[in-house]
Scaffold this motif. Structure first.
Motif, short mmCIF file in Angstrom:
data_model
loop_
_atom_site.label_atom_id
_atom_site.label_comp_id
_atom_site.label_asym_id
_atom_site.label_seq_id
_atom_site.Cartn_x
_atom_site.Cartn_y
_atom_site.Cartn_z
N ASP A 135 36.77 -58.13 62.42
CA ASP A 135 37.89 -58.48 63.29
C ASP A 135 38.91 -57.35 63.29
N PRO A 136 38.59 -56.24 63.99
CA PRO A 136 39.49 -55.09 63.96
C PRO A 136 40.81 -55.38 64.66
N LYS A 137 41.89 -54.92 64.05
CA LYS A 137 43.22 -55.13 64.60
C LYS A 137 43.88 -53.83 65.03
N THR A 138 43.50 -52.73 64.40
CA THR A 138 44.11 -51.43 64.69
C THR A 138 43.01 -50.40 64.94
N PRO A 139 43.35 -49.24 65.52
CA PRO A 139 42.34 -48.20 65.71
C PRO A 139 41.67 -47.76 64.42
#
Length: 272
Positions: free
Chosen positions: A177-181
């Motif tokens: 669940d990526p939130k940032t680059p």
């Protein structure tokens, strides 16, 4: 020549056979005439009146044959639209239980042996990041990695991928669940930074293919550009090299300059 004069050309035996054949055809046509009348919106009274007029002019048999053909054609068309195909007929499907290893997880599924890997991912496993574009292996939107090699999943049977490590766009990020680059893979982050997309439909396939491009280049695999330039030993990923290695992925929006820039940046980051 009138119908009477036509019949005078035959002897009695032939005349009886022709009359019997016409009578049989009229009886066969009468069964479908009602269906044909219903399809054309003609009422029963109008149909009777029309038949009487045709009878007086000796044309009833010709019309009956015509109606028989019309109704037969209508029946054949209805059967063609309503009859289920072999693939839809229960019992005609040859299903097989499979275990597919996708993004590091084993998935147990039972599929028709004709199911493509693309349809298995999207329709059965709900991994819709892999896109269906042309469905003919020409656009690259469906690209996934199978044991590290990029393949067109629309041309790969799911049963052929059993036992292999399959990686889709959902499996590239550093976490689920990526939130940032920083949570993305280097190629994903480069596409985001360099705006390597417009509508985004082809982007998953582009990113998968770019990921494979970096792996292939790091292993020293050459392209036709490498061959022509004579750089056979770990060729540098120039813009021409990137264009050639990414040529199997089409972008209808024409975002190619930004795609090349993203792959170039990801390459330099990987080498650093």
């Amino acid at each position: 020549m009138s119908p009477v004069n036509k019949r005078a050309c035959f002897d009695d035996g032939v005349e009886e056979e022709i009359a019997a054949s016409i009578g049989t055809m009229d009886q066969a046509a009468s069964g479908v005439a009602e269906s044909c009348s219903a399809m054309s919106g003609v009422s029963a009274a109008e149909d009777v009146e029309e038949s009487e007029q045709l009878q007086r002019h000796g044309l009833l048999s010709e019309l009956s044959r015509r109606r028989f053909l019309q109704a037969s054609s209508a029946l054949a068309a209805s059967l063609a639209f309503e009859t289920p195909s072999m693939a839809e007929t229960p019992g005609a499907v040859n299903s097989k239980p499979l275990t597919l290893k996708i993004n590091g997880q084993s998935k147990n599924v039972t599929l028709d042996t004709r199911t493509s890997l693309l349809d298995a991912l999207r329709e059965t496993l709900d991994l819709t990041g892999t896109k269906k574009g042309c469905d003919h292996g020409q656009c690259g939107a469906c690209t996934v990695l199978v044991d590290g090699r990029r393949v067109n999943s629309c041309l790969t049977l799911a049963v052929a991928a059993e036992g292999a490590e399959i990686t889709t766009i959902e499996g590239l990020a550093k976490n689920a669940d990526p939130k940032t680059p920083e949570d993305l893979s280097p190629v994903q982050a480069a596409f985001l930074l360099h705006d390597g997309y417009q509508c985004g439909y082809c982007t998953p396939g582009q990113i998968i293919s770019a990921t494979a491009t970096l792996t292939e280049q790091s292993k020293g695999e050459i392209s036709i550009v490498s061959w022509h330039t004579g750089k056979h030993d770990k060729p540098e990923l120039t813009d021409d090299e990137i264009r050639e290695r990414m040529s199997g992925n089409i972008c209808r929006c024409g975002a190619y300059p930004n795609i090349v820039a993203a792959v170039r940046a990801a390459s330099r980051g990987a080498q650093a």
